[in-house]
Design a protein around this motif. Structure first.
Motif, short mmCIF file in Angstrom:
data_model
loop_
_atom_site.label_atom_id
_atom_site.label_comp_id
_atom_site.label_asym_id
_atom_site.label_seq_id
_atom_site.Cartn_x
_atom_site.Cartn_y
_atom_site.Cartn_z
N ARG A 28 0.83 -1.21 0.00
CA ARG A 28 0.00 0.00 0.00
C ARG A 28 0.86 1.26 0.00
O ARG A 28 0.55 2.24 -0.67
CB ARG A 28 -0.93 -0.03 1.21
N ILE A 29 1.96 1.22 0.74
CA ILE A 29 2.87 2.38 0.74
C ILE A 29 3.45 2.60 -0.65
O ILE A 29 3.54 3.74 -1.14
CB ILE A 29 4.01 2.14 1.77
N GLY A 30 3.82 1.52 -1.33
CA GLY A 30 4.37 1.65 -2.68
C GLY A 30 3.36 2.22 -3.66
O GLY A 30 3.70 3.08 -4.49
N ILE A 31 2.09 1.77 -3.55
CA ILE A 31 1.05 2.27 -4.46
C ILE A 31 0.83 3.76 -4.25
O ILE A 31 0.76 4.55 -5.20
CB ILE A 31 -0.26 1.48 -4.24
N TYR A 32 0.73 4.17 -2.98
CA TYR A 32 0.49 5.59 -2.70
C TYR A 32 1.69 6.45 -3.10
O TYR A 32 1.52 7.58 -3.57
CB TYR A 32 0.15 5.78 -1.22
N ALA A 33 2.90 5.92 -2.91
CA ALA A 33 4.09 6.67 -3.33
C ALA A 33 4.10 6.87 -4.84
O ALA A 33 4.40 7.97 -5.33
CB ALA A 33 5.35 5.94 -2.87
N PHE A 34 3.73 5.83 -5.57
CA PHE A 34 3.68 5.94 -7.03
C PHE A 34 2.62 6.94 -7.48
O PHE A 34 2.87 7.79 -8.33
CB PHE A 34 3.39 4.56 -7.63
N LEU A 35 1.43 6.86 -6.85
CA LEU A 35 0.35 7.76 -7.24
C LEU A 35 0.69 9.21 -6.91
O LEU A 35 0.41 10.13 -7.70
CB LEU A 35 -0.95 7.35 -6.54
N LEU A 36 1.30 9.43 -5.75
CA LEU A 36 1.67 10.80 -5.38
C LEU A 36 2.74 11.36 -6.31
O LEU A 36 2.70 12.53 -6.70
CB LEU A 36 2.17 10.82 -3.93
N THR A 37 3.69 10.50 -6.70
CA THR A 37 4.76 10.97 -7.60
C THR A 37 4.21 11.34 -8.97
O THR A 37 4.54 12.40 -9.52
CB THR A 37 5.83 9.86 -7.75
N THR A 38 3.38 10.47 -9.52
CA THR A 38 2.82 10.77 -10.84
C THR A 38 1.88 11.98 -10.80
O THR A 38 1.85 12.78 -11.73
CB THR A 38 2.07 9.55 -11.39
N SER A 39 1.12 12.11 -9.69
CA SER A 39 0.24 13.27 -9.57
C SER A 39 1.06 14.55 -9.52
O SER A 39 0.72 15.55 -10.16
CB SER A 39 -0.62 13.15 -8.32
N ALA A 40 2.15 14.54 -8.74
CA ALA A 40 3.00 15.73 -8.65
C ALA A 40 3.64 16.04 -10.00
O ALA A 40 3.78 17.22 -10.37
CB ALA A 40 4.08 15.51 -7.60
N PHE A 41 3.98 15.00 -10.75
CA PHE A 41 4.60 15.20 -12.06
C PHE A 41 3.68 16.00 -12.99
O PHE A 41 4.14 16.85 -13.76
CB PHE A 41 4.93 13.84 -12.68
N PHE A 42 2.38 15.72 -12.93
CA PHE A 42 1.45 16.41 -13.82
C PHE A 42 0.89 17.70 -13.21
O PHE A 42 0.57 18.64 -13.94
CB PHE A 42 0.28 15.48 -14.19
N LEU A 43 0.76 17.74 -11.88
CA LEU A 43 0.11 18.89 -11.27
C LEU A 43 1.05 20.06 -11.02
O LEU A 43 0.62 21.21 -11.04
CB LEU A 43 -0.55 18.47 -9.95
N LEU A 44 2.34 19.79 -10.78
CA LEU A 44 3.26 20.88 -10.50
C LEU A 44 3.38 21.87 -11.66
O LEU A 44 3.33 23.09 -11.45
CB LEU A 44 4.64 20.33 -10.12
N PRO A 45 3.55 21.39 -12.91
CA PRO A 45 3.58 22.38 -14.02
C PRO A 45 2.28 23.19 -14.11
O PRO A 45 2.32 24.39 -14.40
CB PRO A 45 3.77 21.49 -15.26
N LEU A 46 1.14 22.53 -13.85
CA LEU A 46 -0.12 23.26 -13.88
C LEU A 46 -0.17 24.32 -12.79
O LEU A 46 -0.65 25.44 -13.01
CB LEU A 46 -1.28 22.27 -13.72
N TYR A 47 0.33 23.97 -11.59
CA TYR A 47 0.36 24.94 -10.49
C TYR A 47 1.25 26.14 -10.84
O TYR A 47 0.87 27.29 -10.61
CB TYR A 47 0.89 24.25 -9.22
N VAL A 48 2.41 25.86 -11.43
CA VAL A 48 3.32 26.96 -11.82
C VAL A 48 2.66 27.85 -12.86
O VAL A 48 2.78 29.09 -12.81
CB VAL A 48 4.65 26.38 -12.34
N MET A 49 1.95 27.24 -13.80
CA MET A 49 1.26 28.05 -14.81
C MET A 49 0.22 28.96 -14.17
O MET A 49 0.13 30.15 -14.51
CB MET A 49 0.57 27.11 -15.82
#
Length: 304
Positions: A28-49
């Motif tokens: 479960r820790i691995g799944i959440y770590a993966f989901l958080l990483t991929t979410s940050a990958f897509f959401l951070l550029p949007l936040y900066v924009m």
């Protein structure tokens, strides 16, 4: 006596219920770590924009990329929409927005309708050359579209409609057809053939069965195809630049022209505001229809 004591010390679960799993497990820790990483990958550029589009020029010069603006400047969005300069015309990107709407609506309706018709014909009205033509169509989907650009330019120029609205409309319909036809064909193959035969016994013909039976049943796939076409055509840049002509440039081309228009200091806040405005339509499509998209894709992936 010892057996009774052991049974009292050991926790038991009611019959028919599974034992509770621990809340924290390595998987479960691995799944959440993966989901958080991929979410940050897509959401951070949007936040900066978003934050950059709301900053003043003075705040941008401070180079605090992730800092929230002290006083959000929503006027940047208004300027990017209506008065930002693209070359010598200071009319914003609103013209590109309406050009994209004028292109997306008919191209989506036409290509989705034709793909639904192709999938229906290939699934139930099998002809001698149908599978061969379908294979050729799919082969075209795997050829890089950049290879086809020059022949299409030559063909459209020969036909006298290169750099026109009809050229870009036709290009989007042609290039969307293979994948959409494949989706509809797979969806219709999953429909019981007895249903089609019953409609034929009742006197239904090609068009009547299609409009009154098959097309209403394919609502999930219609939604998926519409989402794919709307986002694909809206986000397209290369076809719009090559085939649309100056008067029909879509919003993505107008955005590129705005970013590359510089009079003195680079205006990053206006560029980011224009980028946010350009991406609003695909984001809205995702938020309002993402659930239907997953259901439709799952329904169309039953058979190959």
């Amino acid at each position: 006596m010892s057996t009774t004591a052991a049974s009292l010390a050991t926790p038991t679960t009611p019959r028919g219920q599974r034992p509770r799993r621990p809340l924290v497990t390595p998987a479960r820790i691995g799944i959440y770590a993966f989901l958080l990483t991929t979410s940050a990958f897509f959401l951070l550029p949007l936040y900066v924009m978003v934050v950059t589009s709301l900053k003043s020029p003075e705040e941008i010069r401070q180079a605090l990329l992730f800092a929230w603006p002290a006083s959000p400047q929503f006027g940047n969005w208004k300027e990017a929409w209506s008065s930002a300069c693209i070359a010598l015309a200071c009319e914003g990107i609103q013209g590109g927005f309406w050009n994209s709407i004028r292109l997306v609506v008919p191209a989506t309706i036409l290509s989705v309708f034709l793909a639904a018709l192709n999938g229906y014909a290939l699934s139930f009205w099998r002809s001698r050359w149908g599978d061969i033509l379908f294979g050729i169509m799919l082969l075209g989907a795997f050829v890089p579209f950049q290879v086809m650009i020059y022949p299409l330019v030559a063909w459209f120029r020969l036909g006298g409609f290169y750099n026109t609205y009809w050229a870009i409309l036709l290009v989007h319909c042609i290039f969307g057809m293979p994948v959409l036809t494949l989706l509809f064909r797979n969806y219709y193959i999953a429909v019981p053939n007895e249903l089609f035969k019953a409609a034929r016994i009742d006197g239904g013909g090609f068009w009547r069965i299609f409009f009154q039976l098959m097309l209403p049943m394919a609502t999930p796939m219609l939604i998926v195809a519409t989402i794919l076409q709307v986002t694909g055509i809206w986000n397209d840049y290369l076809f719009g630049l090559i085939f649309a002509g100056k008067d029909n440039y879509p919003m993505t081309v107008q955005l590129n022209n705005l970013v590359n228009t510089t009079f003195g200091e680079r205006r990053y806040h206006i560029d980011m505001a224009a980028t946010i405005l350009t991406s609003l339509v695909p984001l809205a499509v995702y938020f309002f229809s993402g659930r239907w998209f997953v259901r439709g894709i799952a329904a169309g992936a039953v058979k190959g």
